[in-house]
Write an enzyme that holds these catalytic residues in place. Sequence first.
Site, PDB file in Angstrom:
ATOM      1  N   ASP A  49      -1.684  -0.753   0.996  1.00  0.00           N
ATOM      2  CA  ASP A  49      -2.639  -1.393   0.085  1.00  0.00           C
ATOM      3  C   ASP A  49      -3.397  -2.438   0.887  1.00  0.00           C
ATOM      4  OD1 ASP A  49      -3.950  -2.559  -2.269  1.00  0.00           O
ATOM      5  OD2 ASP A  49      -2.349  -1.628  -3.444  1.00  0.00           O
ATOM      6  N   ASP A  78      -6.573  -1.349   4.493  1.00  0.00           N
ATOM      7  CA  ASP A  78      -7.804  -1.582   3.741  1.00  0.00           C
ATOM      8  C   ASP A  78      -8.712  -0.386   3.991  1.00  0.00           C
ATOM      9  OD1 ASP A  78     -10.309  -2.289   2.828  1.00  0.00           O
ATOM     10  OD2 ASP A  78     -10.314  -4.284   3.736  1.00  0.00           O
ATOM     11  N   VAL A  79      -8.974   0.391   2.964  1.00  0.00           N
ATOM     12  CA  VAL A  79      -9.729   1.639   3.158  1.00  0.00           C
ATOM     13  C   VAL A  79     -11.159   1.391   3.627  1.00  0.00           C
ATOM     14  CG1 VAL A  79      -8.309   2.879   1.453  1.00  0.00           C
ATOM     15  CG2 VAL A  79     -10.506   1.879   0.747  1.00  0.00           C
ATOM     16  N   ASN A 105      -5.357   7.111  -3.710  1.00  0.00           N
ATOM     17  CA  ASN A 105      -5.213   6.493  -5.030  1.00  0.00           C
ATOM     18  C   ASN A 105      -6.007   5.188  -5.160  1.00  0.00           C
ATOM     19  OD1 ASN A 105      -3.606   5.850  -7.604  1.00  0.00           O
ATOM     20  ND2 ASN A 105      -3.021   4.153  -6.267  1.00  0.00           N
ATOM     21  N   TYR A 194     -17.892   3.393 -11.505  1.00  0.00           N
ATOM     22  CA  TYR A 194     -16.648   4.149 -11.633  1.00  0.00           C
ATOM     23  C   TYR A 194     -16.938   5.621 -11.933  1.00  0.00           C
ATOM     24  CZ  TYR A 194     -11.802   5.047 -12.834  1.00  0.00           C
ATOM     25  OH  TYR A 194     -10.526   5.550 -12.852  1.00  0.00           O
ATOM     26  N   LYS A 198     -16.054   8.599  -9.249  1.00  0.00           N
ATOM     27  CA  LYS A 198     -15.014   9.563  -9.654  1.00  0.00           C
ATOM     28  C   LYS A 198     -15.602  10.971  -9.807  1.00  0.00           C
ATOM     29  CE  LYS A 198     -11.560   6.896  -9.427  1.00  0.00           C
ATOM     30  NZ  LYS A 198     -10.387   7.162  -8.589  1.00  0.00           N
TER      31      LYS A 198
HETATM   32  N1  LIG Z   1      -5.490   3.135 -15.143  1.00  0.00           N
HETATM   33  C1  LIG Z   1      -6.102   4.178 -15.685  1.00  0.00           C
HETATM   34  O1  LIG Z   1      -6.182   4.313 -16.904  1.00  0.00           O
HETATM   35  C2  LIG Z   1      -6.705   5.232 -14.794  1.00  0.00           C
HETATM   36  C3  LIG Z   1      -7.264   6.367 -15.397  1.00  0.00           C
HETATM   37  C4  LIG Z   1      -7.813   7.351 -14.589  1.00  0.00           C
HETATM   38  C5  LIG Z   1      -7.772   7.214 -13.225  1.00  0.00           C
HETATM   39  N2  LIG Z   1      -7.232   6.089 -12.666  1.00  0.00           N
HETATM   40  C6  LIG Z   1      -7.235   6.011 -11.203  1.00  0.00           C
HETATM   41  O2  LIG Z   1      -5.924   5.783 -10.742  1.00  0.00           O
HETATM   42  C7  LIG Z   1      -5.963   5.084  -9.499  1.00  0.00           C
HETATM   43  C8  LIG Z   1      -5.052   3.875  -9.559  1.00  0.00           C
HETATM   44  O3  LIG Z   1      -5.508   3.060 -10.616  1.00  0.00           O
HETATM   45  P1  LIG Z   1      -4.657   1.866 -11.238  1.00  0.00           P
HETATM   46  O4  LIG Z   1      -4.890   1.917 -12.694  1.00  0.00           O
HETATM   47  O5  LIG Z   1      -3.275   1.867 -10.710  1.00  0.00           O
HETATM   48  O6  LIG Z   1      -5.491   0.651 -10.665  1.00  0.00           O
HETATM   49  P2  LIG Z   1      -4.983  -0.698  -9.988  1.00  0.00           P
HETATM   50  O7  LIG Z   1      -6.174  -1.596  -9.970  1.00  0.00           O
HETATM   51  O8  LIG Z   1      -3.723  -1.161 -10.642  1.00  0.00           O
HETATM   52  O9  LIG Z   1      -4.650  -0.217  -8.512  1.00  0.00           O
HETATM   53  C9  LIG Z   1      -5.661   0.051  -7.581  1.00  0.00           C
HETATM   54  C10 LIG Z   1      -5.130  -0.371  -6.233  1.00  0.00           C
HETATM   55  O10 LIG Z   1      -6.140  -0.115  -5.249  1.00  0.00           O
HETATM   56  C11 LIG Z   1      -6.087  -1.164  -4.328  1.00  0.00           C
HETATM   57  N3  LIG Z   1      -7.322  -1.331  -3.572  1.00  0.00           N
HETATM   58  C12 LIG Z   1      -8.507  -1.864  -3.984  1.00  0.00           C
HETATM   59  N4  LIG Z   1      -9.353  -1.953  -2.962  1.00  0.00           N
HETATM   60  C13 LIG Z   1      -8.720  -1.447  -1.874  1.00  0.00           C
HETATM   61  C14 LIG Z   1      -9.065  -1.283  -0.511  1.00  0.00           C
HETATM   62  N5  LIG Z   1     -10.247  -1.701  -0.044  1.00  0.00           N
HETATM   63  N6  LIG Z   1      -8.150  -0.726   0.330  1.00  0.00           N
HETATM   64  C15 LIG Z   1      -6.938  -0.355  -0.123  1.00  0.00           C
HETATM   65  N7  LIG Z   1      -6.530  -0.507  -1.403  1.00  0.00           N
HETATM   66  C16 LIG Z   1      -7.421  -1.053  -2.265  1.00  0.00           C
HETATM   67  C17 LIG Z   1      -5.814  -2.419  -5.169  1.00  0.00           C
HETATM   68  O11 LIG Z   1      -5.320  -3.486  -4.371  1.00  0.00           O
HETATM   69  C18 LIG Z   1      -4.806  -1.874  -6.169  1.00  0.00           C
HETATM   70  O12 LIG Z   1      -3.468  -2.086  -5.750  1.00  0.00           O
HETATM   71  C19 LIG Z   1      -7.432   4.747  -9.254  1.00  0.00           C
HETATM   72  O13 LIG Z   1      -7.977   5.717  -8.386  1.00  0.00           O
HETATM   73  C20 LIG Z   1      -8.032   4.861 -10.629  1.00  0.00           C
HETATM   74  O14 LIG Z   1      -9.393   5.166 -10.584  1.00  0.00           O
HETATM   75  C21 LIG Z   1      -6.697   5.113 -13.418  1.00  0.00           C
END
Ligand SMILES: NC(=O)c1ccc[n+]([C@@H]2O[C@H](COP(=O)([O-])OP(=O)(O)OC[C@H]3O[C@@H](n4cnc5c(N)ncnc54)[C@H](O)[C@@H]3O)[C@@H](O)[C@H]2O)c1
Length: 283
Positions: A49, A78-79, A105, A194, A198
């Site tokens: 992360d 960091d991506v 993710n 978003y 996506k």
């Molecule tokens: N929560 C939902 O309802 C939902 C629904 C559909 C899809 N998603 C997808 O699921 C995935 C995870 O979502 P989540 O709900 O756990 O979100 P979250 O915000 O809890 O987690 C996202 C993570 O990405 C990390 N991140 C952000 N920028 C970054 C970078 N530059 N380099 C590395 N890491 C980085 C953040 O630190 C965080 O830990 C995402 O791709 C999101 O689009 C989530």
Amino acid sequence: MSTPAHAMRPGREFDLSGKVVLLTGACGQIGSEAADAFAAHGAFVVVTDVGDAARLEDQARDLRARHADARAIGLELDVTSAESVAAAFVAVAEEFGRVDVLVNNAAIDAKFDGSVGAIEPARFESYPLELWERSVAVNLTGLMRVTQAALQVMLPQGSGNIVNVGSSYGVVSPNQALYATDLAQERRYKPVDYVGTKSAIANLTRYWATLYAREGIRCNCLVPHGIDNAHDERFRQNFASLSPIGRMCAVEELRGPFVFLASDASSYMTGSALVVDGGWTAW
Ligand SMILES: NC(=O)c1ccc[n+]([C@@H]2O[C@H](COP(=O)([O-])OP(=O)(O)OC[C@H]3O[C@@H](n4cnc5c(N)ncnc54)[C@H](O)[C@@H]3O)[C@@H](O)[C@H]2O)c1
């Protein structure tokens, strides 16, 4: 053609023993649940992360403590940074010597659950394009950067599995009624950054799947929707009334789908989207 992977281990299709799974955004709500599911099925998990190395090491230690035989490590990745991605893959090579599964993710996702600051309220016509550029840098360019690094390892291995985390908003538009509040002046919108990023992930999945299918690499997209978190009652009610299944998704309900896509159980799947949305995109 070679024997299908699952046919070689009948009854153990979901077993991830010995597979090295690298997960981005692993400290988030979904990432931490997925990491635990992979470890529970025997994988060697690399939790990555942005920032906070101590938190990642804690997470890896927790996985090792919870799951016998788990070899988990935590790495900053960091991506958006080529140096950071390269350093993480060097560390993985030193520790494990291979990468079997990459789970893309990490993402910026404006939240409505009170956990990640305020949502940007502007509608598209006045939406700040800096926010679009920030999301593209993480959700798309960052995802590509990590995928390139993983392919540099997977192609010489002759095998690999990429799981992109997409969204229902790469399939359909957000129903903005979900985000409505009682007060007209507080009208909120699920933002365009978003949806745009996506949507691209859904088709990039097909691009990589078809490009590398004959070289032992699979690529699929997991499509979650509406994961339950600290949402207010109004949001929950809105969601329940609009969702066919009538409720939000418990994050644990993504464990099986993640393990399915990461394991040999899905060995004949590539270029697909596994939709886990309680029927949201079905009507
Ligand atoms: N929560 C939902 O309802 C939902 C629904 C559909 C899809 N998603 C997808 O699921 C995935 C995870 O979502 P989540 O709900 O756990 O979100 P979250 O915000 O809890 O987690 C996202 C993570 O990405 C990390 N991140 C952000 N920028 C970054 C970078 N530059 N380099 C590395 N890491 C980085 C953040 O630190 C965080 O830990 C995402 O791709 C999101 O689009 C989530």
